[in-house]
Design a protein around this motif. Structure first.
Motif, PDB file in Angstrom:
ATOM      1  N   LYS A  91     -44.859   3.062  24.209  1.00  0.00           N
ATOM      2  CA  LYS A  91     -44.655   4.493  23.977  1.00  0.00           C
ATOM      3  C   LYS A  91     -45.314   5.351  25.062  1.00  0.00           C
ATOM      4  CE  LYS A  91     -44.512   3.964  18.937  1.00  0.00           C
ATOM      5  NZ  LYS A  91     -45.149   4.366  17.652  1.00  0.00           N
ATOM      6  N   ASN A  92     -46.136   4.700  25.891  1.00  0.00           N
ATOM      7  CA  ASN A  92     -46.928   5.424  26.890  1.00  0.00           C
ATOM      8  C   ASN A  92     -47.686   6.584  26.250  1.00  0.00           C
ATOM      9  OD1 ASN A  92     -46.455   3.901  29.254  1.00  0.00           O
ATOM     10  ND2 ASN A  92     -44.425   4.827  29.459  1.00  0.00           N
ATOM     11  N   ASP A  93     -48.544   6.212  25.301  1.00  0.00           N
ATOM     12  CA  ASP A  93     -49.337   7.192  24.583  1.00  0.00           C
ATOM     13  C   ASP A  93     -50.599   6.521  24.054  1.00  0.00           C
ATOM     14  OD1 ASP A  93     -50.087   9.592  23.536  1.00  0.00           O
ATOM     15  OD2 ASP A  93     -48.399   9.778  22.150  1.00  0.00           O
ATOM     16  N   LEU A  94     -51.561   7.322  23.631  1.00  0.00           N
ATOM     17  CA  LEU A  94     -52.791   6.820  23.041  1.00  0.00           C
ATOM     18  C   LEU A  94     -52.698   6.869  21.525  1.00  0.00           C
ATOM     19  CD1 LEU A  94     -55.350   8.629  25.360  1.00  0.00           C
ATOM     20  CD2 LEU A  94     -54.932   6.171  25.304  1.00  0.00           C
ATOM     21  N   VAL A  95     -53.091   5.768  20.875  1.00  0.00           N
ATOM     22  CA  VAL A  95     -53.100   5.724  19.413  1.00  0.00           C
ATOM     23  C   VAL A  95     -54.509   5.364  18.962  1.00  0.00           C
ATOM     24  CG1 VAL A  95     -50.669   5.126  19.197  1.00  0.00           C
ATOM     25  CG2 VAL A  95     -52.359   3.304  19.407  1.00  0.00           C
ATOM     26  N   ILE A  96     -54.933   5.931  17.860  1.00  0.00           N
ATOM     27  CA  ILE A  96     -56.302   5.717  17.401  1.00  0.00           C
ATOM     28  C   ILE A  96     -56.527   4.260  17.028  1.00  0.00           C
ATOM     29  CG2 ILE A  96     -55.887   6.227  14.957  1.00  0.00           C
ATOM     30  CD1 ILE A  96     -58.602   7.863  15.165  1.00  0.00           C
ATOM     31  N   ALA A  97     -57.697   3.743  17.355  1.00  0.00           N
ATOM     32  CA  ALA A  97     -58.025   2.331  17.104  1.00  0.00           C
ATOM     33  C   ALA A  97     -59.338   2.281  16.348  1.00  0.00           C
ATOM     34  CB  ALA A  97     -58.121   1.565  18.412  1.00  0.00           C
ATOM     35  N   GLN A 119     -59.063  -6.092  26.575  1.00  0.00           N
ATOM     36  CA  GLN A 119     -59.174  -7.351  25.851  1.00  0.00           C
ATOM     37  C   GLN A 119     -57.787  -7.808  25.406  1.00  0.00           C
ATOM     38  OE1 GLN A 119     -61.858  -6.569  22.581  1.00  0.00           O
ATOM     39  NE2 GLN A 119     -63.652  -7.184  23.744  1.00  0.00           N
ATOM     40  N   ASN A 120     -57.477  -9.070  25.703  1.00  0.00           N
ATOM     41  CA  ASN A 120     -56.202  -9.657  25.259  1.00  0.00           C
ATOM     42  C   ASN A 120     -55.005  -8.776  25.628  1.00  0.00           C
ATOM     43  OD1 ASN A 120     -57.698 -11.766  24.020  1.00  0.00           O
ATOM     44  ND2 ASN A 120     -57.983 -10.492  22.194  1.00  0.00           N
ATOM     45  N   LYS A 121     -55.001  -8.290  26.865  1.00  0.00           N
ATOM     46  CA  LYS A 121     -53.930  -7.451  27.419  1.00  0.00           C
ATOM     47  C   LYS A 121     -53.855  -6.071  26.773  1.00  0.00           C
ATOM     48  CE  LYS A 121     -51.038 -11.355  28.843  1.00  0.00           C
ATOM     49  NZ  LYS A 121     -49.687 -11.980  28.789  1.00  0.00           N
ATOM     50  N   ASN A 122     -54.825  -5.739  25.937  1.00  0.00           N
ATOM     51  CA  ASN A 122     -54.899  -4.404  25.357  1.00  0.00           C
ATOM     52  C   ASN A 122     -55.941  -3.583  26.108  1.00  0.00           C
ATOM     53  OD1 ASN A 122     -53.026  -4.857  23.198  1.00  0.00           O
ATOM     54  ND2 ASN A 122     -54.623  -5.965  22.095  1.00  0.00           N
ATOM     55  N   THR A 133     -56.187  -1.848  35.571  1.00  0.00           N
ATOM     56  CA  THR A 133     -56.002  -2.984  34.669  1.00  0.00           C
ATOM     57  C   THR A 133     -56.043  -4.293  35.464  1.00  0.00           C
ATOM     58  OG1 THR A 133     -53.591  -2.725  34.860  1.00  0.00           O
ATOM     59  CG2 THR A 133     -54.681  -1.671  32.982  1.00  0.00           C
ATOM     60  N   LYS A 134     -56.304  -5.377  34.755  1.00  0.00           N
ATOM     61  CA  LYS A 134     -56.468  -6.671  35.408  1.00  0.00           C
ATOM     62  C   LYS A 134     -55.209  -7.143  36.129  1.00  0.00           C
ATOM     63  CE  LYS A 134     -60.002  -8.226  32.116  1.00  0.00           C
ATOM     64  NZ  LYS A 134     -60.334  -9.183  31.023  1.00  0.00           N
ATOM     65  N   ASN A 135     -54.041  -6.724  35.643  1.00  0.00           N
ATOM     66  CA  ASN A 135     -52.805  -7.137  36.313  1.00  0.00           C
ATOM     67  C   ASN A 135     -52.486  -6.258  37.526  1.00  0.00           C
ATOM     68  OD1 ASN A 135     -51.950  -4.736  35.163  1.00  0.00           O
ATOM     69  ND2 ASN A 135     -50.489  -5.678  33.756  1.00  0.00           N
ATOM     70  N   LYS A 136     -53.372  -5.318  37.846  1.00  0.00           N
ATOM     71  CA  LYS A 136     -53.260  -4.451  39.021  1.00  0.00           C
ATOM     72  C   LYS A 136     -52.017  -3.544  38.985  1.00  0.00           C
ATOM     73  CE  LYS A 136     -56.886  -6.379  40.855  1.00  0.00           C
ATOM     74  NZ  LYS A 136     -58.186  -5.669  40.916  1.00  0.00           N
ATOM     75  N   ARG A 137     -51.532  -3.268  37.782  1.00  0.00           N
ATOM     76  CA  ARG A 137     -50.333  -2.434  37.682  1.00  0.00           C
ATOM     77  C   ARG A 137     -50.643  -1.008  37.246  1.00  0.00           C
ATOM     78  NH1 ARG A 137     -44.605  -3.472  34.371  1.00  0.00           N
ATOM     79  NH2 ARG A 137     -43.844  -1.320  34.627  1.00  0.00           N
ATOM     80  N   TYR A 138     -51.573  -0.833  36.320  1.00  0.00           N
ATOM     81  CA  TYR A 138     -51.795   0.484  35.717  1.00  0.00           C
ATOM     82  C   TYR A 138     -53.138   1.064  36.163  1.00  0.00           C
ATOM     83  CZ  TYR A 138     -47.964  -1.041  32.732  1.00  0.00           C
ATOM     84  OH  TYR A 138     -46.748  -1.508  32.279  1.00  0.00           O
ATOM     85  N   LEU A 139     -53.060   2.288  36.662  1.00  0.00           N
ATOM     86  CA  LEU A 139     -54.240   2.994  37.131  1.00  0.00           C
ATOM     87  C   LEU A 139     -54.538   4.150  36.177  1.00  0.00           C
ATOM     88  CD1 LEU A 139     -56.323   3.453  39.487  1.00  0.00           C
ATOM     89  CD2 LEU A 139     -54.635   5.013  40.470  1.00  0.00           C
ATOM     90  N   PHE A 140     -55.691   4.076  35.507  1.00  0.00           N
ATOM     91  CA  PHE A 140     -56.147   5.148  34.629  1.00  0.00           C
ATOM     92  C   PHE A 140     -57.086   6.047  35.447  1.00  0.00           C
ATOM     93  CE2 PHE A 140     -54.581   2.051  31.761  1.00  0.00           C
ATOM     94  CZ  PHE A 140     -54.370   2.641  30.515  1.00  0.00           C
ATOM     95  N   LYS A 156     -56.343   3.119  21.594  1.00  0.00           N
ATOM     96  CA  LYS A 156     -55.629   2.037  22.281  1.00  0.00           C
ATOM     97  C   LYS A 156     -54.444   2.636  23.016  1.00  0.00           C
ATOM     98  CE  LYS A 156     -52.809  -2.058  21.285  1.00  0.00           C
ATOM     99  NZ  LYS A 156     -52.280  -2.935  20.208  1.00  0.00           N
ATOM    100  N   TYR A 157     -54.243   2.176  24.258  1.00  0.00           N
ATOM    101  CA  TYR A 157     -53.098   2.678  25.008  1.00  0.00           C
ATOM    102  C   TYR A 157     -51.868   1.863  24.665  1.00  0.00           C
ATOM    103  CZ  TYR A 157     -50.237   4.740  28.599  1.00  0.00           C
ATOM    104  OH  TYR A 157     -49.234   5.415  29.257  1.00  0.00           O
ATOM    105  N   ASP A 158     -50.818   2.534  24.209  1.00  0.00           N
ATOM    106  CA  ASP A 158     -49.560   1.900  23.844  1.00  0.00           C
ATOM    107  C   ASP A 158     -48.638   1.933  25.060  1.00  0.00           C
ATOM    108  OD1 ASP A 158     -46.982   1.270  22.882  1.00  0.00           O
ATOM    109  OD2 ASP A 158     -47.482   2.007  20.875  1.00  0.00           O
ATOM    110  N   PHE A 159     -48.424   0.764  25.681  1.00  0.00           N
ATOM    111  CA  PHE A 159     -47.625   0.698  26.900  1.00  0.00           C
ATOM    112  C   PHE A 159     -46.129   0.846  26.633  1.00  0.00           C
ATOM    113  CE2 PHE A 159     -51.580  -1.300  28.322  1.00  0.00           C
ATOM    114  CZ  PHE A 159     -51.768  -0.673  29.539  1.00  0.00           C
TER     115      PHE A 159
END
Length: 245
Positions: A209-215, A185-188, A132-139, A204-207
Motif C-alpha cells: 500500500k506504500n503507507d505506514l500502519v500501526i504496529a 526484521q524478517n523483511k519488515n 533497507t538491506k536489499n538496497k532498494r528502499y531509501l527512507f 510498520k511500513y506496508d510495501f
C-alpha cells in the motif's frame, strides 16, 4: 572652546566600540577552503566548501563532470549552521552501488543528492536516512524548521513512493517527532517515532500500500539491530568540511 573640547571627549567616551570593531575585523579568521573529487561510473564528482564566519558561514558547490564537461551542478552560496550540521557530507560507506550520495545539511533544508553513473541527479528533501538491506528502499527524514517529515524513495523505480507531506492521513502529521529510528526484521521495516513528551510510536511500513500502519506487537527493545546512519556521526564530521575516516 571649553564646550568644543568637552563635546569631542564625550563622543569618544560614548562610542568606544568603534575602535574595537575595526580591530575585530582585522583579526577575523581567513576562510578555509576544502576540495574533494570522487570517481563514480562514467563521471567525476567535485565538491568544494569554503568555511568562514558571519555573515557567510559556508558556501559549497557540487559539479558532476564527464570528459571535462559539466553535466550537473548545485551551488549553495550561504549555508547557515542553525544549531546543527551544515555543509556537504559524503557517507563514509555509500548505501547503494547504483547511486553516489551527497548530503547537504543546514538552512533548515536538508537534501539527499543521488548521482547515477551517467551523471544524472536526483535531488530529494532529506538529511538523515535509512537504507533497507536489499538496497532498494531509501527512507529519508527531511531536516527542516517547522516539523519532522518522512519520505520513501524506491531506487528500482526511481521515484518517491511515500511522502507524509502528500498524505493527509500520514501518521507523522499527527505530531512533531524529535527523531526517527528504524528496525528491519524478517523483511519488515518498522519506523519508530520518538517524541519528547509522549511514548514512542511504532509503525510498520506496508510495501504493497506504500503507507505506514500501526504496529502494536513489535518489541521496541530490540532496536539495537537498527541499521541507521547516526546523527552523531554526521554532525561531528559535517561543519562545512569533512574529515577523512
Amino acid at each position: 572652546m571649553k564646550i568644543y573640547l568637552f563635546s569631542i571627549i564625550l563622543v569618544f567616551l560614548t562610542f568606544p566600540h568603534i575602535d574595537s570593531y575595526s580591530h575585530g575585523k582585522q583579526n577575523k579568521k581567513p576562510a578555509k577552503s576544502t576540495e574533494s573529487k570522487y570517481k563514480f561510473g562514467d563521471v567525476e564528482i567535485f565538491l568544494k566548501q569554503i568555511k568562514g564566519e558571519y555573515p557567510t558561514y559556508c558556501s559549497a558547490s557540487i559539479e558532476i563532470k564527464k570528459d571535462g564537461k559539466v553535466l550537473q551542478e548545485r551551488k549553495y552560496r550561504n549555508i547557515e549552521p542553525l544549531g546543527g550540521a551544515y555543509g556537504l557530507f559524503v557517507p563514509f560507506e555509500q548505501p547503494s552501488k547504483k547511486y553516489f550520495m551527497v548530503i547537504k545539511h543546514g538552512d533548515y533544508d536538508g537534501r539527499n543528492l543521488l548521482i547515477d553513473k551517467k551523471g544524472g541527479l536526483i535531488d530529494l528533501p532529506g538529511g538523515l536516512f535509512f537504507m533497507t538491506k536489499n538496497k532498494r528502499y531509501l527512507f529519508v527524514e527531511h531536516e527542516q524548521d517547522c516539523c519532522g517529515s518522512l519520505l520513501v524513495f524506491d531506487l528500482e523505480q526511481e521515484k518517491i513512493i511515500f511522502s507524509d507531506r502528500e498524505n493527509e492521513n500520514a501518521v507523522s502529521n499527527y505530531g512533531d517527532f524529535e527523531s526517527i529510528e528504524y528496525l528491519e526484521q524478517n523483511k519488515n521495516v518498522y519506523v519508530i517515532f520518538n517524541y519528547s513528551d509522549v511514548k514512542s510510536e511504532v509503525y510498520k511500513y506496508d510495501f504493497e500500500k506504500n503507507d505506514l500502519v500501526i504496529a502494536n506487537k513489535i518489541n521496541i527493545n530490540l532496536r539495537n539491530t537498527v541499521n541507521l546512519y547516526s546523527q552523531v556521526e554526521i554532525t561531528e564530521d559535517c561543519s562545512c568540511e569533512q574529515k577523512k575516516k
